[in-house]
Design an enzyme around this catalytic site. Structure first.
Site, mmCIF file in Angstrom:
data_model
loop_
_atom_site.group_PDB
_atom_site.id
_atom_site.type_symbol
_atom_site.label_atom_id
_atom_site.label_comp_id
_atom_site.label_asym_id
_atom_site.label_seq_id
_atom_site.Cartn_x
_atom_site.Cartn_y
_atom_site.Cartn_z
ATOM 1 N N CYS A 97 -25.945 8.892 -55.405
ATOM 2 C CA CYS A 97 -25.285 7.835 -54.632
ATOM 3 C C CYS A 97 -24.336 6.960 -55.439
ATOM 4 C CB CYS A 97 -26.299 6.995 -53.857
ATOM 5 S SG CYS A 97 -27.371 5.972 -54.826
ATOM 6 N N LYS B 172 -33.028 -3.917 -40.194
ATOM 7 C CA LYS B 172 -34.021 -3.268 -41.059
ATOM 8 C C LYS B 172 -34.836 -4.326 -41.801
ATOM 9 C CE LYS B 172 -31.044 -0.608 -43.276
ATOM 10 N NZ LYS B 172 -29.796 -0.679 -42.495
#
Ligand code: SF4
Lengths: 76, 799
Positions: free
Chosen positions: B168, B84
């Site tokens: 998260c 990424k």
């Protein structure tokens, strides 16, 4: 044209170098212990990705780490 | 030299330095920066994606990002990047960038001007200030989050702001607070270079934090010995590198931690000296609080007595032998042990409890406070720590770890912000699930949030149970959804007003990664069309509110809340033409850092971060005027705030410099498989895509590598269901369903009775299926377990 800088972690340098010699898209640098810096030059980014994956499967190669990628359309 | 040759030379240089660094470790290596030339200029920035916080060098030519290189000077990644990271530059150049503000008229989004858009938002606030909320992100830069927090807490004064980071890492926050009295890990990534044993609690760093994982695995190829233990509910890419793979039942982690502590006590192998000097014991109360209820060590041991390895085996599915193996490792003083965790422990209806227990295992065994000995949580977003936890963009927070509910904290904030006394509201706003529930509930039925402004996140894909939390609001004419983003995400498609934003190096920015490292970068290229900085958008709305007469937009001297001067004159930063006349990031950051002293999270002046590849707080000024970062908190050898003993928990809940070891019983999850819904569903991420995929799905190489979501299914279950690889199934829960192809023996391998689906694919919304049950303290939902049934999709024409 896509230019990527990779580091290959080798298991067996001789076997890996022999396998790499067959691919004109790959230029090898000077190995640092079991780490081999290479530059790949491919027609498209997709091909770069595929090449990167195939390098990881070569005999004598343990891992491939990606260090850089240039996707400059002007050099294509 | 041709640009191609230059780029090849540059790539080889970077690869050679990285190879040398990997081979020899950190010492004795010259640090190389990419060479300037061939029209390419390079500058540093943190990667836009995960919380690892790698640094990249960004190559710019002709006003465009043309190359990305791992930053050799960055300690985090030492020149390396993951798949990424090295494509991060392409995230800017998807074909469908949003370039103009859009307003929904007769069901269609139509272009409007920025002035109109800003006025519409300000008028929504003026019409009902109490019903206006901001939903932000761990991808906000630090100055963006700070500006949003100031707008809501000092200006609108309703505290209605919460971030996606609630989804998260909120349980990691409550775990740190309830154990040490202050948030964020004591250790840092250096622990990974020193640990003999690394325990991964529901964590898959090979895919989620790949550069950190390669830093660990790399030690092995240098001949070092490091034992990796994977505790999880399915086999992942990480498992293949681990010496021990312990597959547990969902919620089995609670029992495992209790079992380890049981054996440490039974065998007397706990660290008696550490416990006697530095620990107190606690049990939960009903309702639960961060302080809990006092407990003697004897009572705590009695509570643990039932968690024998044999009982834990029944509760967790992990063998008694493996529980003893873990306890024996923790019982050894000659080893250094680091625990790592992320969503597996945090997205958990008992998230605070399991965080407390893992800290407790480390404290009880004394595996704390030495390099390599640390309990360390990781974050998924690049600035979940920097912008959410440190800037306090949570409904109950103020910057620097202060709380709206505490009068003395409000007074401190009012002093820094130069506000009239009593301006800051003492009542916390709504946490994420509550905020969206109220937004999706009609006003007449108590739905008191009528406008949400979303920045830098995609809740219509990432919230759990979106059928209930998002969809109803889209049919209610009273509810107004504003979205600032860069691409037409799932949330943008549902919005009433859309604001096109600048992304990453199209603006100045600062992030704070998982190891307390604050990072800075400068704008390098222009955003496309009329896209503008999120921070500017917030300041422009604040100024419009002031023009419309909102009393909160001025400080006690009558100056604009974001008043900015240069050479003694006010700079109209609310006017985009003048936004870059000064460095707004620098101004906001230097104001924000005044808050960071209260909880010893000291930040250096902005200019220090310009020079560095990030600095880990507390960053303390030395006698010679230099600034020193801190790698290991609470330990005398490194933390300047330790004044007595080798270890000092100077924000101790019990105010006696001790940390708390908690007892929490094992409990079942709120929804477990039954005859009607016989499978466990776990959701998560994949290496190619970052979260909802709104950026990475637009990068052709990443899209090609992983184009679509799938359902991982065990071979035996596939046989029983009569489905083959690639066949489409319907996965259904009590809340909703979706259709997707199965992948048998794929990248991840769930055990029989359990399936896994990634959430990156906006065409397959698995969050129509998930549960919004959440931890009672952290309010973080559990995306890792709910009950589903699976059936093969009938062929066309059949039912
Ligand atoms: S590990 Fe995370 S921060 Fe590092 S390059 Fe990959 S996505 Fe970016």
């Amino acid at each position: 044209m896509t230019v990527s800088g990779l580091v290959l972690t080798l298991e067996n340098e001789a076997i890996a170098l022999a396998a790499l010699a067959n691919d004109s898209r790959v230029v090898c640098g000077e190995a640092q212990g079991l780490r081999l810096p290479v530059v790949t030059e491919t027609e498209t980014p997709e091909e770069a990705e595929e090449l990167c994956e195939s390098l990881a499967r070569l005999p004598g190669v343990l891992f491939v780490d990606v260090v850089s990628v240039a996707f400059d359309t002007e050099v294509m | 030299m041709e640009r191609r040759d230059f780029l090849k030379g540059s790539a080889m240089g970077a690869a050679t330095v990285a190879a040398a660094r990997l081979t020899k470790g950190k010492d004795g290596l010259a640090l190389a920066a990419p060479a300037e030339g061939a029209g390419v200029t390079w500058n540093k920035a943190p990667c836009r994606f995960c919380g690892t916080g790698c640094h990249v060098q960004v190559g710019v030519a002709g006003g465009k990002v043309v190359a990305i290189q791992g930053d050799e000077k960055a300690e985090v990644n030492k020149g390396l990047l993951c798949v990424k990271g090295y494509h991060v530059g392409l995230a800017l150049y998807g074909k469908d960038r949003l370039t103009t503000p859009l307003l929904r008229k007769n069901g269609k989004l139509e272009p409007i001007t920025w002035d109109q858009a800003i006025e519409i938002i300000a008028k929504r606030v003026m019409a009902n200030p109490a019903g206006f909320a901001v939903y932000g992100s761990g991808q906000w830069t630090i100055p963006e989050g700070y500006a949003a927090n100031k707008l809501v807490k000092a200006g609108i004064a309703n505290n209605q702001i919460d971030p996606n980071a609630r989804l998260c890492m909120a349980s990691a926050v409550t775990g740190f607070l309830s154990t040490y009295g202050v948030d964020e890990p004591a250790g840092c990534y250096d622990d990974l270079d020193k640990a003999d044993v690394i325990v991964l609690w529901g964590n898959n760093p090979a895919e989620m934090h790949p550069v950190l994982f390669s830093r660990i695995v790399d030690r092995r190829s240098r001949g070092e010995s490091v034992t990796l233990i994977d505790i999880g509910t399915r086999r992942t890419r990480t498992s293949g590198f681990c010496q021990h793979v312990l597959t547990m039942k969902p919620h089995g982690d609670l029992a495992i931690a209790l079992g380890i502590m049981h054996v440490l006590i039974e065998k007397g192998t706990y660290d008696k000296d550490f416990v006697a000097k530095y620990c107190n014991f606690r049990q939960r109360t009903d309702p639960p609080t961060l302080d809990g209820k006092e407990m003697s060590f004897d009572d705590w041991k009695k509570a643990l007595a039932e968690y024998t390895p044999e009982k834990v085996e029944k509760l967790s599915g992990v063998s008694a032998k493996d529980i003893r193996m873990l306890a024996d490792l923790f019982g050894r003083r000659d080893l250094k042990i680091t625990s790592l965790w992320c969503m597996g422990m945090n997205q958990h209806t008992r998230g605070t409890a399991i965080n407390d227990l893992v800290h407790g295992v480390h404290l009880l065994s004394g595996h704390f406070g030495k390099p390599g000995d640390a309990p360390t949580s990781l974050t998924g977003q690049p600035s979940a720590c920097g912008t959410v936890r440190e800037v306090g963009t949570l409904a109950h927070g103020l910057p620097g770890g202060l709380l709206v509910a505490k009068e003395e904290h409000r007074k401190e904030a009012e002093a820094i912000w130069n506000l009239p006394a009593g301006r800051i509201n003492g009542k916390p706003g709504y946490h994420t699930v509550d905020m969206w529930k109220r937004f999706s509930t009609p006003k007449a039925k108590g739905g008191d949030i009528d406008t949400i402004w979303v920045q830098v996140t995609n809740p219509a894909q990432s919230l759990p149970n979106i059928n209930e939390l998002v969809d109803p609001s889209r049919k209610d004419p009273d509810k107004f959804l504003i979205v600032s983003d860069v691409y037409p995400t799932q949330t943008v498609k549902m919005a009433d007003l859309v604001l096109p934003s600048a992304l990453w190096v199209e603006k100045n920015g600062m992030f704070g990664n998982s190891e307390r490292r604050t990072q800075q970068w400068f704008k390098m290229v222009e955003p496309p069309g009329q896209a503008r900085d999120d921070c500017w958008q917030l300041i422009a709305v604040a100024h419009k509110l002031m023009e419309l007469g909102h009393p909160g937009m001025k400080d006690k001297d009558g100056k604009f809340l974001f008043h900015t001067e240069k050479d003694g004159k006010e700079v109209p930063i609310w006017d985009y033409k003048h936004y870059y006349d000064v460095n707004v990031d620098e101004r906001l950051f230097n104001e924000y850092r005044k808050f960071t002293r209260f909880k010893h999270k000291d930040l250096a002046p902005y200019s220090e971060y310009v020079k560095a590849r990030g600095l880990r707080w507390p960053v303390v000024e030395q006698k010679d005027g230099t600034w020193r970062e801190t790698k290991f908190r609470f330990a005398k050898f490194d933390d300047p705030y330790v004044t007595k003993g080798d270890i000092e928990f100077y924000h101790s809940v019990t105010k006696d410099s001790r940390a708390l070891i908690w007892f929490h019983p094992h409990e079942q999850p709120p929804e477990v498989p039954d005859a009607a819904y016989p499978f466990w569903l776990c959701t998560g991420r994949v290496i190619e895509h970052w979260h909802t995929g709104s950026l990475t799905m637009r990068i052709p190489q990443l899209h090609a590598a992983m184009p679509q979501a799938y359902l991982e299914l065990h071979r035996d279950d596939a046989k029983a269901l009569g489905v083959a690889n690639g066949e489409v199934v319907i996965v259904e829960s009590r809340r909703g369903s979706c259709e997707l192809p199965v992948w048998i023996d794929g990248r991840g391998q769930p055990p029989p009775g359990s399936v896994f689906v990634p959430f990156f694919d906006e065409t397959i919304l698995i969050n129509r299926v998930t549960l919004d049950a959440h931890d009672p303290l952290s309010k973080q939902p559990d995306y890792k377990k709910c009950a589903v049934r699976i059936r093969k999709k009938p062929a066309a024409g059949k039912v």
